[in-house]
Design a protein around this motif. Sequence first.
Motif, PDB file in Angstrom:
ATOM      1  N   ALA A   8      12.673  10.029   1.720  1.00  0.00           N
ATOM      2  CA  ALA A   8      12.293   9.257   2.916  1.00  0.00           C
ATOM      3  C   ALA A   8      10.995   9.778   3.538  1.00  0.00           C
ATOM      4  N   HIS A   9      10.073  10.275   2.712  1.00  0.00           N
ATOM      5  CA  HIS A   9       8.780  10.721   3.224  1.00  0.00           C
ATOM      6  C   HIS A   9       7.989   9.486   3.657  1.00  0.00           C
ATOM      7  N   PRO A  10       7.558   9.387   4.898  1.00  0.00           N
ATOM      8  CA  PRO A  10       6.965   8.147   5.416  1.00  0.00           C
ATOM      9  C   PRO A  10       5.769   7.643   4.623  1.00  0.00           C
ATOM     10  N   LEU A  11       4.819   8.515   4.312  1.00  0.00           N
ATOM     11  CA  LEU A  11       3.612   8.065   3.611  1.00  0.00           C
ATOM     12  C   LEU A  11       3.940   7.633   2.192  1.00  0.00           C
ATOM     13  N   LEU A  12       4.816   8.369   1.525  1.00  0.00           N
ATOM     14  CA  LEU A  12       5.218   8.013   0.171  1.00  0.00           C
ATOM     15  C   LEU A  12       5.978   6.697   0.169  1.00  0.00           C
ATOM     16  N   ALA A  13       6.844   6.526   1.139  1.00  0.00           N
ATOM     17  CA  ALA A  13       7.611   5.287   1.241  1.00  0.00           C
ATOM     18  C   ALA A  13       6.688   4.102   1.505  1.00  0.00           C
ATOM     19  N   LEU A  14       5.696   4.286   2.379  1.00  0.00           N
ATOM     20  CA  LEU A  14       4.752   3.210   2.686  1.00  0.00           C
ATOM     21  C   LEU A  14       3.938   2.829   1.448  1.00  0.00           C
ATOM     22  N   ALA A  15       3.472   3.843   0.714  1.00  0.00           N
ATOM     23  CA  ALA A  15       2.707   3.575  -0.507  1.00  0.00           C
ATOM     24  C   ALA A  15       3.560   2.811  -1.516  1.00  0.00           C
ATOM     25  N   ALA A  16       4.827   3.189  -1.639  1.00  0.00           N
ATOM     26  CA  ALA A  16       5.723   2.495  -2.570  1.00  0.00           C
ATOM     27  C   ALA A  16       5.944   1.057  -2.145  1.00  0.00           C
ATOM     28  N   LEU A  17       6.112   0.817  -0.850  1.00  0.00           N
ATOM     29  CA  LEU A  17       6.310  -0.544  -0.356  1.00  0.00           C
ATOM     30  C   LEU A  17       5.083  -1.419  -0.617  1.00  0.00           C
ATOM     31  N   ILE A  18       3.900  -0.853  -0.376  1.00  0.00           N
ATOM     32  CA  ILE A  18       2.665  -1.610  -0.630  1.00  0.00           C
ATOM     33  C   ILE A  18       2.541  -1.937  -2.113  1.00  0.00           C
ATOM     34  N   GLY A  19       2.776  -0.938  -2.964  1.00  0.00           N
ATOM     35  CA  GLY A  19       2.688  -1.162  -4.403  1.00  0.00           C
ATOM     36  C   GLY A  19       3.705  -2.174  -4.892  1.00  0.00           C
TER      37      GLY A  19
END
Length: 243
Positions: A44-55
């Motif tokens: 649940a790392h915010p930046l990693l999660a955001l990058a995954a959602l965008i991808g």
Amino acid sequence: MTRFCRDSHHRRHEARVSIALAALVVVAWAVLHVSAVWFIAATAHPLLALAALIGLTWLSTGLFIIAHDAMHGAVAPGRPRLNAAIGQVVLFLYAGFSWRRLIVNHMAHHRHAGTEEDPDYGPGSAVRWYAKFVRTYFGWREFFVLGSAVIVYALILGPRWPYVAFWAVPSILASIQLFYFGTYLPHMPRPGERFEDRHNARSTRLNDRLSLISCFHFGGYHHEHHLHPNVPWWRLPETRVQT
């Protein structure tokens, strides 16, 4: 207008490239999806999660575009069963969509673009138009598929709720992206502006990089797509010099 023609050699090359690109998008989506659901959701790392959602959102858009090309026979020219099989697979991965419902509606869209008989047309605000877009393509089947997937993940992974976002949210965001760049901007009537022809479509004319990012060229070259519906998404930039 000069017709965009392709001989048999170019069609075979086009089919190989289209199938390879479709496979690349599917594999990339599957790898990122599994990584997000099984591993990123756990941290649940915010930046990693955001990058995954965008991808995943962009790749989900790509899944739908592959299905769209398959409807026009552009993934595997001359092989309708293979196009249908590819379309069904990518639509299921996207959101469990019905191939039959989409192809019937999409062909009606091309026959009656920008008119009351167009199932994709919804004059009014973007919000009302999008609501009609969702009602047309998202029904109980899609709700059941997405809901079942969430339940299966819950049974396998336990109470790690963030994984839910990596299935449903990218599909929803991709639907907004597809609608806005691939339907609303190209077909929205503007006061004092007339469309070029019966297709009632315009191209947003973004540069090729933004056109690819926004909607796999279906915004930047939307009018060209209506003129050359059998041309796959990756060749749409070539059609502009032909029109």
